[in-house]
Design an enzyme around this catalytic site. Structure first.
Site, short mmCIF file in Angstrom:
data_model
loop_
_atom_site.label_atom_id
_atom_site.label_comp_id
_atom_site.label_asym_id
_atom_site.label_seq_id
_atom_site.Cartn_x
_atom_site.Cartn_y
_atom_site.Cartn_z
N ILE A 28 9.18 7.06 16.41
CA ILE A 28 8.61 7.74 15.24
C ILE A 28 7.28 8.41 15.62
O ILE A 28 7.07 9.59 15.35
CB ILE A 28 8.35 6.74 14.08
CG1 ILE A 28 9.56 5.85 13.83
CG2 ILE A 28 7.90 7.48 12.82
CD1 ILE A 28 10.75 6.49 13.20
N ARG B 73 0.80 14.63 13.29
CA ARG B 73 1.59 14.33 12.10
C ARG B 73 1.67 15.57 11.22
O ARG B 73 0.92 15.74 10.27
CB ARG B 73 0.96 13.16 11.34
CG ARG B 73 1.01 11.87 12.16
CD ARG B 73 0.33 10.74 11.47
NE ARG B 73 1.01 10.27 10.28
CZ ARG B 73 0.52 9.35 9.46
NH1 ARG B 73 -0.66 8.83 9.68
NH2 ARG B 73 1.21 8.96 8.41
N ARG C 89 -8.41 -0.78 5.17
CA ARG C 89 -7.65 0.30 4.52
C ARG C 89 -6.32 -0.23 3.99
O ARG C 89 -5.82 0.27 2.98
CB ARG C 89 -7.36 1.43 5.51
CG ARG C 89 -8.58 2.24 5.89
CD ARG C 89 -8.20 3.39 6.78
NE ARG C 89 -7.26 4.29 6.10
CZ ARG C 89 -6.85 5.45 6.60
NH1 ARG C 89 -7.29 5.86 7.76
NH2 ARG C 89 -6.00 6.20 5.93
N CYS D 181 -4.76 12.76 13.72
CA CYS D 181 -4.57 11.37 13.32
C CYS D 181 -4.51 10.51 14.58
O CYS D 181 -3.95 10.94 15.60
CB CYS D 181 -3.28 11.24 12.53
SG CYS D 181 -2.87 9.56 12.08
N LYS E 260 0.83 -1.22 0.00
CA LYS E 260 0.00 0.00 0.00
C LYS E 260 0.86 1.26 0.00
O LYS E 260 0.63 2.19 -0.78
CB LYS E 260 -0.91 -0.01 1.24
CG LYS E 260 -1.55 1.34 1.55
CD LYS E 260 -2.36 1.32 2.83
CE LYS E 260 -1.62 1.50 4.11
NZ LYS E 260 -1.28 2.87 4.52
N ASN E 261 1.86 1.30 0.89
CA ASN E 261 2.61 2.54 1.06
C ASN E 261 3.61 2.81 -0.06
O ASN E 261 4.23 3.87 -0.11
CB ASN E 261 3.31 2.56 2.43
CG ASN E 261 2.29 2.73 3.55
OD1 ASN E 261 1.13 3.06 3.29
ND2 ASN E 261 2.70 2.49 4.78
N ARG F 26 -4.51 10.70 4.89
CA ARG F 26 -3.47 11.73 4.90
C ARG F 26 -2.54 11.62 3.70
O ARG F 26 -1.96 12.62 3.25
CB ARG F 26 -2.63 11.64 6.16
CG ARG F 26 -3.41 11.71 7.43
CD ARG F 26 -2.50 11.49 8.59
NE ARG F 26 -1.46 12.51 8.64
CZ ARG F 26 -1.62 13.70 9.17
NH1 ARG F 26 -2.75 14.03 9.74
NH2 ARG F 26 -0.65 14.59 9.16
N ASP G 234 5.29 0.61 12.00
CA ASP G 234 4.06 -0.04 11.53
C ASP G 234 3.95 -1.51 11.96
O ASP G 234 2.94 -2.16 11.68
CB ASP G 234 3.95 0.06 9.99
CG ASP G 234 3.68 1.49 9.55
OD1 ASP G 234 3.32 2.33 10.39
OD2 ASP G 234 3.82 1.77 8.34
C1 EPZ Z 1 4.58 6.89 6.35
O1 EPZ Z 1 3.87 8.00 6.90
C2 EPZ Z 1 3.60 5.74 6.29
N1 EPZ Z 1 2.44 6.13 5.49
C3 EPZ Z 1 3.16 5.36 7.70
O2 EPZ Z 1 2.36 4.19 7.60
C4 EPZ Z 1 4.39 5.04 8.55
O3 EPZ Z 1 3.98 4.80 9.87
C5 EPZ Z 1 5.36 6.21 8.51
O4 EPZ Z 1 5.71 6.53 7.13
C6 EPZ Z 1 6.68 5.91 9.23
O5 EPZ Z 1 7.32 4.83 8.65
C7 EPZ Z 1 2.50 6.05 4.17
O6 EPZ Z 1 3.51 5.65 3.60
C8 EPZ Z 1 1.28 6.41 3.42
P1 EPZ Z 1 6.91 10.19 8.12
P2 EPZ Z 1 4.50 9.47 6.82
O7 EPZ Z 1 6.79 11.48 7.39
O8 EPZ Z 1 5.22 9.60 5.54
C9 EPZ Z 1 7.52 13.53 11.48
C10 EPZ Z 1 0.47 2.84 7.95
O9 EPZ Z 1 0.03 2.28 9.00
N2 EPZ Z 1 7.22 14.53 10.43
O10 EPZ Z 1 8.03 9.29 7.75
O11 EPZ Z 1 3.42 10.40 7.13
C11 EPZ Z 1 6.32 12.64 11.83
O12 EPZ Z 1 5.46 13.27 12.74
C12 EPZ Z 1 0.98 4.26 7.99
O13 EPZ Z 1 0.48 2.28 6.85
C13 EPZ Z 1 7.36 15.86 10.72
O14 EPZ Z 1 7.71 16.26 11.84
O15 EPZ Z 1 5.53 9.41 8.03
C14 EPZ Z 1 7.01 11.42 12.37
O16 EPZ Z 1 7.38 11.64 13.70
C15 EPZ Z 1 0.70 4.94 9.28
N3 EPZ Z 1 7.08 16.76 9.74
C16 EPZ Z 1 8.27 11.32 11.52
O17 EPZ Z 1 8.47 12.63 10.97
C17 EPZ Z 1 6.71 16.38 8.48
O18 EPZ Z 1 6.47 17.26 7.63
C18 EPZ Z 1 8.20 10.32 10.39
O19 EPZ Z 1 6.99 10.49 9.67
C19 EPZ Z 1 6.58 15.02 8.19
C20 EPZ Z 1 6.85 14.10 9.19
#
Ligand code: EPZ
Length: 417
Positions: A326, A121, A396, A116, A22-23, A92, A304
């Site tokens: 994370i 996030r 989902r 969320c 999916k991701n 998102r 995840d």
């Molecule tokens: C991706 O989300 C995945 N979603 C998530 O999977 C996964 O948990 C996450 O990566 C971490 O591996 C998709 O791929 C669609 P990040 P993403 O930006 O990209 C912070 C699932 O269950 N951050 O890598 O949104 C954030 O808060 C989902 O399938 C900022 O501070 O995650 C987090 O602490 C849930 N500012 C860290 O970075 C930003 O602008 C990593 O988040 C962006 C992120």
């Protein structure tokens, strides 16, 4: 709303098959907006999140066909660069259209993602990177308005490793004039697969598999046909089911290289792993040993799989800790697991788990995608009957999880509600 009724049952055996990720598919779908014409994605499972993304691409003007195992996206006529609140609030990952739309059409209006279940996030890193490439960003009435007459290459350092910000920036930078460098880029397999897709479309991205990526801007990209990588989180969920099981099972069609941190932890718990190409046979130990988990960006232990691994630790001998660096608040499953008589206490943001001999079936509620997968595993391990409500969360991101688990011996019934 559908729910699962799960009877105790860990007499699992046989082969279980992993679907496309999916991701990885979500950003690949958004990447199709960059190349006018029809792209085809293969190895695409049937998931609600992918339907939501398909809906969004149609709103933008793409023609999308979502069939058995594939998706075709014709983005010749994209002309309406807006991601409305009703879709972004459902998912998102809709933010993935931001980079491609600004790169191709010079503008985008994307609803600001709200709260969320797994924690705050923010999307600040996505916006900062787009600004560095020359876009102007305004936040107005809950929407991100981005504009750029043209994008220009930049050196961009991400303060935090972010999968989403890395991918969104890559998708914008492919059309930026000059050579963009991304530092502290995320290295998740889904980033690599997006790079592969973009390069196949004609982009010039180097550095894959490292935290420094270089993107030489190009003038045109072309539609492609692309197989999607296997879902490492679905594979990991099934491997954890195998660790809980009484007999060996084989998880087929995964990429073991994407699962190193999990495989390492499973070995620590006493599981034996036999890897043959894309298939992993897991043989559970007599008694599961406890171990500690700290989630980290790839190649660290994935957030995840944190909830699912917590269930395994509930059944282990001894005490273990689980910390999520994370998403530090991603522990809503803990209260539900306690309803099944798991012994978990939270100390600040660390779950301290004392293994119990048995979990006890009860009614529980899914709070997010991975938490619901954890509750399904816990329901299989718990004595008696467990019902898991709000399973739309699981649909989902898992394609017919109950059918797949039942095929190796689980007893899960979907009650249509
Ligand atoms: C991706 O989300 C995945 N979603 C998530 O999977 C996964 O948990 C996450 O990566 C971490 O591996 C998709 O791929 C669609 P990040 P993403 O930006 O990209 C912070 C699932 O269950 N951050 O890598 O949104 C954030 O808060 C989902 O399938 C900022 O501070 O995650 C987090 O602490 C849930 N500012 C860290 O970075 C930003 O602008 C990593 O988040 C962006 C992120």
């Amino acid at each position: 709303m559908d729910k699962f009724t799960i009877e105790h049952g860990l007499d699992l055996s046989g082969n279980i098959y992993v679907s496309g990720a999916k991701n990885a598919i979500l950003p690949s779908m958004a990447a199709c907006l960059l190349a006018p014409g029809k792209s085809i994605l293969r190895n695409v499972p049937n998931l609600i999140d992918l339907k939501t993304m398909a809906h969004l691409l149609r709103v933008i003007g793409a023609r999308v066909e979502y069939g058995e195992g594939f998706m075709s996206i014709d983005s010749k006529d994209v002309c309406y660069p807006e991601a409305p609140y009703e879709l972004v609030s459902k998912m998102r990952a809709s933010i993935y259209v931001l980079g491609p739309l600004v790169a191709r059409l010079g503008k985008a209006r994307v609803s600001f993602p709200g709260g969320c279940a797994i924690g705050t996030r923010p999307v600040d890193l996505h916006l900062k990177a787009l600004e560095a490439l020359g876009a102007t960003i305004e936040i107005e009435h809950g929407y991100i308005n981005a504009k750029a007459d043209k994008l220009v290459a930049a050196d961009i350092y991400f303060e935090k490793s972010s999968v989403g910000a890395t991918i969104n920036t890559l998708m914008a930078a492919v059309y930026a004039e000059g050579t963009t460098r991304l530092y502290n880029a995320a290295m998740e397999p889904e980033v690599d697969s997006t790079i592969d897709m973009l390069n196949k479309m004609g982009a010039k991205i180097t550095g894959k598999g490292s935290t420094t990526l270089e993107i030489e801007g190009v003038k045109d990209l072309f539609p492609v046909e692309m197989p999607m990588i296997p879902d490492r989180i679905e594979a990991g969920t099934f491997l954890i089911a195998g660790a809980l099981s009484q007999n060996p099972i084989t998880v087929c069609g995964c990429n073991p290289e994407h699962l190193t941190a999990l495989l390492d932890k499973l070995r620590e718990t006493g599981c034996k792993l036999d890897i043959l190409g894309a298939d992993i046979t897991i043989t559970p130990p007599e008694t599961i040993k406890s171990t500690n988990i700290l989630t980290l960006p790839h190649p660290g232990f994935p957030t995840d799989l944190q909830a699912q691994f917590t269930v395994l630790m509930c059944m282990a001998e001894g005490i273990s800790t689980v910390e999520d660096t994370i998403f530090p608040d991603r522990f809503m499953h803990v209260a539900e697991l306690s309803r099944l008589q798991a012994d978990i206490r939270m100390e600040r943001n660390i779950a301290i788990i004392k293994g119990v001999k048995d979990l006890s079936g009860a009614e529980v509620m899914a709070t997010d995608l991975r938490a619901s997968a954890a509750l399904v595993l816990a329901g299989m391990a718990a004595k008696g009957t467990t019902t898991v409500s709000r399973i739309y969360h699981i649909d989902r991101g898992y394609d017919r999880i109950e059918e797949k688990l039942n095929s190796i011996g689980a007893k899960i019934r979907r009650e249509i509600g």
